[in-house]
Enzyme design. Sequence first.
Site, PDB file in Angstrom:
ATOM      1  N   HIS A   1       7.956  -8.760  -0.960  1.00 48.78           N
ATOM      2  CA  HIS A   1       8.823  -9.876  -1.347  1.00 48.78           C
ATOM      3  C   HIS A   1      10.078  -9.343  -2.017  1.00 48.78           C
ATOM      4  CE1 HIS A   1       6.271  -9.150  -4.898  1.00 48.78           C
ATOM      5  NE2 HIS A   1       7.231  -9.683  -5.638  1.00 48.78           N
TER       6      HIS A   1
ATOM      7  N   HIS B   1       2.161  -8.152  -1.750  1.00 50.52           N
ATOM      8  CA  HIS B   1       2.733  -8.875  -0.608  1.00 50.52           C
ATOM      9  C   HIS B   1       4.231  -8.610  -0.678  1.00 50.52           C
ATOM     10  CE1 HIS B   1       2.843 -12.954   1.746  1.00 50.52           C
ATOM     11  NE2 HIS B   1       3.888 -12.197   2.081  1.00 50.52           N
TER      12      HIS B   1
ATOM     13  N   HIS C   1      13.081 -10.358  -4.815  1.00 45.22           N
ATOM     14  CA  HIS C   1      13.557 -11.224  -5.886  1.00 45.22           C
ATOM     15  C   HIS C   1      15.050 -11.463  -5.657  1.00 45.22           C
ATOM     16  CE1 HIS C   1      10.037 -10.674  -8.615  1.00 45.22           C
ATOM     17  NE2 HIS C   1       9.909  -9.562  -7.891  1.00 45.22           N
TER      18      HIS C   1
ATOM     19  N   GLN D   1      10.442  -4.603  -5.149  1.00 50.92           N
ATOM     20  CA  GLN D   1       9.615  -3.627  -5.854  1.00 50.92           C
ATOM     21  C   GLN D   1       8.515  -3.235  -4.868  1.00 50.92           C
ATOM     22  OE1 GLN D   1       9.288  -6.556  -9.050  1.00 50.92           O
ATOM     23  NE2 GLN D   1       9.625  -4.856 -10.468  1.00 50.92           N
TER      24      GLN D   1
END
Length: 157
Positions: free
Chosen positions: A99, A97, A101, A86
């Site tokens: 990242h 930050h 999933h 996202q």
Amino acid sequence: MLSRMYQFGPHTITESQVFFKSKYSLGLVNLKPITPGHVLVISRRVVPRLRDLNTEEATDMMLSAQKIGNVVEKQYQCTSLTNVIQDGPQAGQTVPHVHMHVIPRKVGDWANNDDIYDELAEKNKIRVDNEERMPRSEQEMKQEADMLRPFFEDNNT
């Protein structure tokens, strides 16, 4: 012995939550997973967006997600994975930050396959059976990280 600490945006993550380490990325368990085995791959360098990673960091994050996903798929007996970045607040990013999933998937886990994105975007507000999904305890997260860590002993740097 002092435990190493890492930054995930404004949040401090303890070593006990980290199960995977590469040169530029970390794999960590999720505070509020939407499925069992829902984990995160983060850049070691704290930057808000995917565009902020250099080529080596971006490549490492994707290869790390691939390695982590292979283990998660076996350990959580799923048949597929949803891998999601996202990238920015309007895309549902709640931690500034970069990242990814890694979310284990099984046949029929959501009635409409794309409903997972609604749940992911609202994960801090989601109610399951009329009850708010509560954050896991440090001990629960440590147990999951301890279970996953041995699968990456040759990789962890």
